[in-house]
Design an enzyme around this catalytic site. Structure first.
Site, PDB file in Angstrom:
ATOM      1  N   HIS A  89     169.573 131.556  23.046  1.00  0.00           N
ATOM      2  CA  HIS A  89     171.019 131.439  22.825  1.00  0.00           C
ATOM      3  C   HIS A  89     171.583 132.354  21.723  1.00  0.00           C
ATOM      4  CE1 HIS A  89     170.624 127.684  25.115  1.00  0.00           C
ATOM      5  NE2 HIS A  89     169.640 127.360  24.310  1.00  0.00           N
TER       6      HIS A  89
HETATM    7  C1  BDR Z   1     172.243 125.820  20.400  1.00  0.00           C
HETATM    8  O1  BDR Z   1     171.682 124.626  19.873  1.00  0.00           O
HETATM    9  C2  BDR Z   1     170.604 124.912  19.031  1.00  0.00           C
HETATM   10  O2  BDR Z   1     169.561 124.026  19.292  1.00  0.00           O
HETATM   11  C3  BDR Z   1     170.256 126.353  19.232  1.00  0.00           C
HETATM   12  O3  BDR Z   1     169.791 126.928  18.030  1.00  0.00           O
HETATM   13  C4  BDR Z   1     171.552 126.959  19.685  1.00  0.00           C
HETATM   14  O4  BDR Z   1     172.335 127.365  18.582  1.00  0.00           O
HETATM   15  C5  BDR Z   1     172.081 125.821  21.903  1.00  0.00           C
HETATM   16  O5  BDR Z   1     172.735 124.722  22.469  1.00  0.00           O
END
Ligand code: BDR
Ligand code: CA
Length: 316
Positions: free
Chosen positions: A245
């Site tokens: 992400h």
């Molecule tokens: C987001 O949630 C976190 O667990 C990850 O680092 C990312 O920023 C994805 O939903």
């Protein structure tokens, strides 16, 4: 005149994917001038995220980077964490020594405020990779800084992919929807990398191998993190690899042409128990609500991983 390097503040809750975003920024000095990193409570509590941010800088051999601790809890709710995804430390996957570099004395929110006041207006971009608590707190405490922000490029939300932490909500927005509402209503130029986009950049076996092929400590660290982190999503979605992400935020600043989306209205659900933290995105333009966000829907995954691998390799 070139728009590079762009001055940015990374606001983060590392997290293996946050760690990769920090490495991508540090590996791209021609495009990115990292003014500082502010930790926020999110994937794990603040003590861990503040420690992890420093571990990542030390992995990149950049103990000079200024790391600040920000807010330890969301504006209105108790903290929800994600050890089930990131492990107990938030950076599970490889054992790393406790960081030697210091945490800055100043509170992270005050660093954000001071920096935006000190730099020329419209020259600092905020890059939130976790819950939006620090940014919203800074906007509440010092409303004069809002007009000075160049842009906010954040990872959070979802429309077609709906939710990853509840059936309706993505983690970063879900943890602090009140903060997200403040940011989405702030009027600042906003670019959003939601799950719709990040679920297109998967750490497949060959992409993971490319990091292992560095054949050095950095490659082992990255491979350890990514191997650990992707297990959860591969099991859940049955996909070829876990979605990476947070580095999409930095990749967008370096190569915006890797991403495509629509400029639309996005509102945050704060009232409903059932859909709290949902990003209600008017992708189809069915309301006359004002457009407030560039909401990305697609990514060039090959281009993204080529950039990421090349820039992280430079740090070795
Ligand atoms: C987001 O949630 C976190 O667990 C990850 O680092 C990312 O920023 C994805 O939903
Ligand atoms: Ca994150």
């Amino acid at each position: 005149m070139s728009d590079f390097p762009r001055k940015i503040i990374i606001d983060t809750d590392p997290g293996q994917d946050d760690a990769m975003a920090i490495l991508l920024a540090l590996g791209s000095p021609e495009e990115i001038d990292l003014l500082g990193i502010v930790a926020v409570a999110g994937n794990v509590p603040i003590a861990r995220t503040a420690e992890n941010a420093r571990k990542v800088c030390e992995v990149a051999k950049r103990p000079d980077v200024k790391v600040y601790a920000g807010c330890d809890r969301p504006l209105a709710h108790t903290l929800v964490t994600a050890e089930h995804v990131h492990g107990k430390t938030g950076l599970d996957g490889i054992e790393l020594p406790a960081p030697e570099m210091p945490i800055q004395d100043q509170h992270g929110v005050d660093f954000i405020i001071e920096t935006l006041r000190a730099e020329p207006a419209g020259t600092v971009t905020l890059c939130p990779l976790g819950p939006l608590t620090n940014i919203a707190t800074a906007f509440q405490k010092a409303p004069d800084i809002i007009a000075r922000v160049q842009e906010i490029v954040l990872m959070g939300g979802a429309y077609f992919e709906v939710g990853n932490v509840t059936p309706a909500a993505e983690f970063n927005i879900y943890v602090d929807p009140e903060a997200a509402e403040i940011v989405f209503k702030s009027g600042v130029k906003l670019t959003v990398m939601p799950l719709d986009c990040t679920h297109k950049v998967l750490v497949t076996a060959p992409r993971l191998q490319a990091f292992k092929d560095f054949g050095n400590h950095l490659g082992d660290v990255v491979a350890g993190w990514l191997d650990f982190f992707e297990r959860f999503d591969v099991e859940k979605y049955g996909s070829l690899g876990g979605p990476l992400h947070d580095p999409t935020v930095i990749a967008y600043l370096i190569k915006p042409e890797l991403f495509s989306g629509r400029f639309i209205n996005v509102e945050i659900e704060t009232g409903s128990e059932l859909t709290r933290g949902m990003t209600v995105a008017d992708w189809w333009g069915v309301t006359d609500r004002e457009q407030n966000a560039m909401f990305m829907g697609d990514a060039d995954a090959e281009g993204f991983f080529t950039l990421l691998t090349e820039r992280v390799r430079r740090l070795a």
